[in-house]
Design an enzyme around this catalytic site. Structure first.
Site, PDB file in Angstrom:
ATOM      1  N   GLU A  81      29.251 -63.319  19.397  1.00  0.00           N
ATOM      2  CA  GLU A  81      29.950 -62.047  19.367  1.00  0.00           C
ATOM      3  C   GLU A  81      31.524 -61.894  19.157  1.00  0.00           C
ATOM      4  O   GLU A  81      31.837 -61.038  18.982  1.00  0.00           O
ATOM      5  CB  GLU A  81      29.490 -60.852  20.714  1.00  0.00           C
ATOM      6  CG  GLU A  81      27.935 -60.548  20.323  1.00  0.00           C
ATOM      7  CD  GLU A  81      28.102 -59.925  21.658  1.00  0.00           C
ATOM      8  OE1 GLU A  81      27.091 -59.315  21.626  1.00  0.00           O
ATOM      9  OE2 GLU A  81      28.591 -60.616  22.675  1.00  0.00           O
ATOM     10  N   GLY A  90      17.295 -62.542  27.190  1.00  0.00           N
ATOM     11  CA  GLY A  90      17.451 -63.688  26.507  1.00  0.00           C
ATOM     12  C   GLY A  90      18.678 -63.683  26.789  1.00  0.00           C
ATOM     13  O   GLY A  90      19.099 -65.505  27.271  1.00  0.00           O
ATOM     14  N   ASP A  91      19.749 -63.350  27.692  1.00  0.00           N
ATOM     15  CA  ASP A  91      21.087 -64.182  27.917  1.00  0.00           C
ATOM     16  C   ASP A  91      20.495 -63.725  29.418  1.00  0.00           C
ATOM     17  O   ASP A  91      20.767 -65.146  30.177  1.00  0.00           O
ATOM     18  CB  ASP A  91      21.855 -62.703  28.680  1.00  0.00           C
ATOM     19  CG  ASP A  91      22.555 -62.385  27.016  1.00  0.00           C
ATOM     20  OD1 ASP A  91      22.487 -62.621  26.046  1.00  0.00           O
ATOM     21  OD2 ASP A  91      22.673 -61.236  27.567  1.00  0.00           O
TER      22      ASP A  91
END
Length: 310
Positions: A143, A255-256
């Site tokens: 990101e 996912g995090d």
């Protein structure tokens, strides 16, 4: 691995604005939603909070604006016990994300505007070189700008720090980055983008894992949603099943949560497949709660689920 015990994460913070509705609106259409939530988010930031709540000693490197969303970030780190090596910037907004959550099944779609974190550069990495070199684990994603992530992975690799790379959001990156990574951890969509074929079956996941190993990564871990995660290393390929911790409410931070739990377990000496199992348990709890960072479970909750599932 280096002699350190901590986890250093480079990534972005974004304030999550989450809208729940039956479906996404079409262009020029207005829909009534059923819920709205505002909270801390951003992949790297979520991973840092997840790792800290799971028992890891975490430092987070980023940039935020000097605005209310930036204050939200600092408050979230203080609450979770994350050390915030975060530059505050005037005249640039803190990152923000639009999240659509399907009210029927919890599926999501996201638009992220990185704001100040989009200006993260090599200088931010160099300012934190000592922290990275003395960590047990260094983790980053996509990101923030790629050059910063690559530079940091290189520093960590040369220092003998275990490197974890989450290639999300999906984008094309130079193959050279994979050789800097002990673990590459994509989901099904991200790995399909990397390898150029769908990843809908276990066989396709293993084939994708082989390609990641050929690109130079030490180990591929592919998260497969409700099916669990594939741990794929030279000489060992194991599908580790998902846990169930209740009704799935919101998959946005799954996912995090997995990555934060995985990094925490790895930093405390768990062997990699066990750390994947720990990550699966972390994610299973997170998806039963709304939001991203606020949904991350405590270490005691993860341990309880692991005991139930053993």
């Amino acid at each position: 691995m280096s002699g350190g015990s901590g986890i250093v994460i480079l990534g972005i913070f974004a304030a999550d604005t989450a809208y729940t509705a039956k479906r996404m609106p079409h262009i020029a259409e207005t829909l009534l939603g059923s819920d709205f939530k505002l909270g801390p988010g951003g992949k790297g930031s979520n991973q840092a909070i997840a790792a800290a709540k799971a028992g890891g000693k975490v430092t987070f490197i980023s940039r935020i604006g000097n605005d209310p969303f930036g204050e939200m970030a600092l408050s979230a780190y203080a609450s979770a016990g994350v050390k915030a090596n975060v530059m505050r910037m005037d005249g640039v907004s803190t990152g923000a994300a639009f999240i659509f959550v399907n009210e029927d099944n919890g599926d999501n779609a996201i638009i992220v505007a990185p704001g100040a974190a989009g200006l993260i550069g090599i200088e931010d990495v160099d300012a934190n070189r000592a922290e990275i070199e003395n960590a047990a684990i260094f983790m980053t994603q996509l990101e923030q700008p790629l050059d910063a992530a690559t530079h940091a992975l290189g520093i960590a690799r040369r220092a003998g720090v275990t490197t974890v790379f989450n290639p999300a959001p999906a984008q094309t990156v130079p193959d050279e980055i994979y050789a800097l990574c002990d673990y590459v951890v994509p989901n099904e969509v991200e790995v399909a983008h990397i390898v150029g074929h769908p990843v809908e079956t276990d066989e396709q996941a293993r084939a994708a894992g082989d390609i990641l190993l050929q690109k130079g990564t030490g180990c591929a871990i592919i998260t497969l949603g409700a099916r669990g995660a594939l741990y794929h290393a030279p000489g060992r390929s194991e599908l580790i099943p998902a846990f169930s911790a209740g009704k799935v409410v919101d998959t946005t931070g799954a996912g995090d949560a997995f990555l934060g739990g995985f990094a925490a377990a790895l930093s405390q000496g768990q062997e990699p497949a066990a750390a994947v199992r720990f990550g699966c348990a972390t994610a299973a709890i997170a998806v039963t709660r709304p939001g991203t960072a606020p949904a991350m479970p405590l270490r005691s909750e993860i341990d309880d689920l692991l005991r139930l599932g053993s």
